[in-house]
Design a protein around this motif. Structure first.
Motif, short mmCIF file in Angstrom:
data_model
loop_
_atom_site.label_atom_id
_atom_site.label_comp_id
_atom_site.label_asym_id
_atom_site.label_seq_id
_atom_site.Cartn_x
_atom_site.Cartn_y
_atom_site.Cartn_z
N GLY A 17 0.82 -1.20 0.00
CA GLY A 17 0.00 0.00 0.00
C GLY A 17 0.86 1.26 0.00
N ASP A 18 0.19 2.40 -0.05
CA ASP A 18 0.87 3.69 -0.08
C ASP A 18 0.14 4.65 0.85
OD1 ASP A 18 1.87 6.26 -0.72
OD2 ASP A 18 2.38 5.60 -2.75
N ARG A 19 0.85 5.25 1.76
CA ARG A 19 0.24 6.15 2.74
C ARG A 19 -0.39 7.39 2.11
NH1 ARG A 19 4.90 7.28 6.62
NH2 ARG A 19 5.38 5.15 6.03
N ASN A 20 -0.05 7.67 0.87
CA ASN A 20 -0.62 8.83 0.19
C ASN A 20 -1.94 8.52 -0.51
OD1 ASN A 20 1.59 10.61 0.79
ND2 ASN A 20 2.80 9.51 -0.76
N ASN A 21 -2.39 7.27 -0.44
CA ASN A 21 -3.67 6.89 -1.05
C ASN A 21 -4.84 7.31 -0.17
OD1 ASN A 21 -2.42 5.70 -3.23
ND2 ASN A 21 -2.41 3.65 -2.31
N THR A 22 -6.02 7.21 -0.74
CA THR A 22 -7.27 7.40 0.00
C THR A 22 -8.14 6.17 -0.19
OG1 THR A 22 -8.36 8.49 -1.86
CG2 THR A 22 -7.18 9.91 -0.29
N PHE A 23 -9.12 5.99 0.66
CA PHE A 23 -10.05 4.87 0.53
C PHE A 23 -11.42 5.30 1.04
CE2 PHE A 23 -8.26 4.60 4.72
CZ PHE A 23 -9.29 4.14 5.54
N GLU A 24 -12.44 4.54 0.63
CA GLU A 24 -13.81 4.82 1.01
C GLU A 24 -14.39 3.66 1.80
OE1 GLU A 24 -16.08 5.72 -2.44
OE2 GLU A 24 -15.35 7.78 -2.59
N VAL A 25 -15.28 3.97 2.73
CA VAL A 25 -15.96 2.96 3.54
C VAL A 25 -17.43 3.33 3.61
CG1 VAL A 25 -16.16 1.87 5.80
CG2 VAL A 25 -13.91 2.53 4.93
N THR B 209 -21.30 6.97 3.13
CA THR B 209 -19.99 6.62 2.60
C THR B 209 -18.99 7.67 3.05
OG1 THR B 209 -20.93 5.51 0.67
CG2 THR B 209 -18.63 6.23 0.51
N PHE B 210 -17.90 7.18 3.65
CA PHE B 210 -16.87 8.07 4.20
C PHE B 210 -15.58 7.88 3.41
CE2 PHE B 210 -19.86 7.05 7.52
CZ PHE B 210 -20.07 8.24 8.21
N GLN B 211 -14.88 8.97 3.21
CA GLN B 211 -13.58 8.90 2.55
C GLN B 211 -12.49 9.31 3.54
OE1 GLN B 211 -12.21 11.75 -0.65
NE2 GLN B 211 -12.27 9.87 -1.89
N PHE B 212 -11.40 8.52 3.54
CA PHE B 212 -10.31 8.77 4.49
C PHE B 212 -8.97 8.82 3.76
CE2 PHE B 212 -13.58 6.46 6.87
CZ PHE B 212 -13.76 7.30 7.97
N ASP B 213 -8.04 9.55 4.36
CA ASP B 213 -6.64 9.52 3.92
C ASP B 213 -5.92 8.39 4.64
OD1 ASP B 213 -6.95 11.76 2.31
OD2 ASP B 213 -6.51 13.14 3.97
N CYS B 214 -5.06 7.69 3.92
CA CYS B 214 -4.30 6.59 4.54
C CYS B 214 -3.37 7.10 5.64
CB CYS B 214 -3.49 5.86 3.47
SG CYS B 214 -4.49 4.85 2.35
N THR B 215 -3.05 8.37 5.65
CA THR B 215 -2.16 8.93 6.68
C THR B 215 -2.74 8.79 8.09
OG1 THR B 215 -3.09 11.12 6.23
CG2 THR B 215 -1.02 10.54 5.13
N GLU B 216 -4.07 8.53 8.20
CA GLU B 216 -4.67 8.32 9.52
C GLU B 216 -4.00 7.17 10.27
OE1 GLU B 216 -6.73 10.17 11.03
OE2 GLU B 216 -7.54 11.44 9.44
N TYR B 217 -3.43 6.24 9.55
CA TYR B 217 -2.80 5.08 10.18
C TYR B 217 -1.31 5.29 10.43
CZ TYR B 217 -7.13 2.64 9.04
OH TYR B 217 -8.45 2.26 8.96
N TYR B 218 -0.83 6.53 10.23
CA TYR B 218 0.61 6.81 10.39
C TYR B 218 0.88 7.96 11.36
CZ TYR B 218 1.36 3.85 6.27
OH TYR B 218 1.41 2.79 5.39
#
Length: 348
Positions: A138-146, A162-171
């Motif tokens: 994966g890449d911390r600069n990606n985004t994902f939806e839930v 539907t929520f959109q998040f930045d992967c940086t939340e996990y860093y």
């Protein structure tokens, strides 16, 4: 007796007649003239032929036919057709030497003779060939939806959004250490302890619940976790997944004969066996007869299929035959097949 013998006999008859035409008292004045000699030959030739047997040998060689079509399929037929006429009986001896070149499907090429050449297919592949993106970090600069269903307290009702998040939340704690410098937090997947409270303080309970609940999902890790190494199976029996690993083309005028086949599934981390997640017969073919599983080549065993038109036989594999079989990240497959293509004549 051949035509040379007949000619010799004719000469002998002529000579005999010429001898009889000489002067019996050697006076030299009684010889036949040429017209009288010709009359004798004409009178006796038919009787001579009626009492003479002749054998005729007719030889026909090298009648060769070349047929080439758009599929690069060529045929060469070489015939030695010899007719022997002796006593009214005819004996035909025909020898055919045929060589055919054809592309017989995915990864299979060769030539086949009039008696049928043995072809072999040996294929090896693994889970990454079927799921090429599965191990991509994966890449911390990606985004994902839930898409999430939750109870919304301000409106006092259940909602699905539907929520959109930045992967940086996990860093956010990746480089943070404890106050005494004795503990390193790291990413969420390395140490999740401080993350929920941080999300709850920054957003609310709903956002914290979403981020924590989806963090270990394979799709989220493939999107966000740059140190992700998949574990567990990729797909199972219920997924309906199929993978086409072999196609064999049987051209018109040929029948396929399966002699021997073997399919194997290996997965060290999955404890691979029929009882623990691997099945060595988890494939199907689109049409025709069942290939024969054997430890040795089954020569002389004929179970034919095809010949009336061009046929494409597809071989597809799937995770397994029951709920305990899977495709694991380290699954590896081997397939070996021996078969023949036998020339046949399509009689309509």
């Amino acid at each position: 007796m051949d035509h040379k013998a007949a000619l010799l006999a004719l000469v002998l008859v002529s000579a005999s007649l010429a001898g009889c035409a000489g002067d019996p008292d050697e006076g030299g004045g009684d010889e036949f003239d040429s017209d009288a000699l010709q009359d004798l030959i004409d009178e006796n030739l038919q009787d001579f032929l009626n009492n003479t047997s002749i054998t005729v040998n007719n030889h026909y060689y090298n009648n060769t036919t070349y047929v080439v079509d758009e599929n690069y399929f060529s045929t060469t037929n070489e015939y030695n057709n010899t007719t022997y006429m002796d006593g009214g009986e005819i004996y035909n001896y025909v020898t055919e030497n045929s060589n055919h070149s054809y592309g017989f499907g995915q990864g299979v090429n060769g030539s086949v003779g009039s008696m049928g050449l043995i072809f072999t297919v040996h294929l090896e592949w693994d889970a990454l060939d079927m799921f090429p993106g599965y191990f991509v970090p994966g890449d911390r600069n990606n985004t994902f939806e839930v898409t999430w269903t939750y109870w919304d307290y301000p409106t006092n009702q259940e909602r699905t959004d539907t929520f959109q998040f930045d992967c940086t939340e996990y860093y956010i704690f990746e480089t943070v250490s404890a106050s005494n410098n004795t503990y390193y937090w790291g990413t969420y997947w390395e140490s999740s302890e401080p993350y929920y409270d941080a999300w709850d303080n920054e957003y609310n309970d709903t956002i914290a619940d979403i981020l924590q609940n989806v963090a270990w999902d394979n799709l989220v890790q493939q999107t966000c976790n740059d140190g992700y190494v998949p574990s567990g199976y990729i797909v199972d029996y219920y997924s309906g997944y199929e993978f086409n690993f072999l196609n064999i083309t049987v051209p018109e005028g040929y029948a396929i004969v399966y002699q021997q086949e073997e399919f194997r599934h290996f997965s060290p981390s999955g404890g691979c066996s029929a009882s623990y997640g691997c099945d060595n017969s988890n494939y199907r073919y689109s049409e025709g007869n069942n290939p024969k599983y054997a430890d040795t080549l089954q020569t002389g065993y004929y179970d034919l299929y095809g010949g009336w038109e061009d046929i494409s036989i597809e071989f597809d594999m799937y995770p397994g035959t029951d709920s305990r079989t899977y495709i694991w990240p380290d699954s590896r497959y081997e397939y070996t097949l021996y078969y023949q293509l036998i020339p046949v004549v399509n009689v309509e």
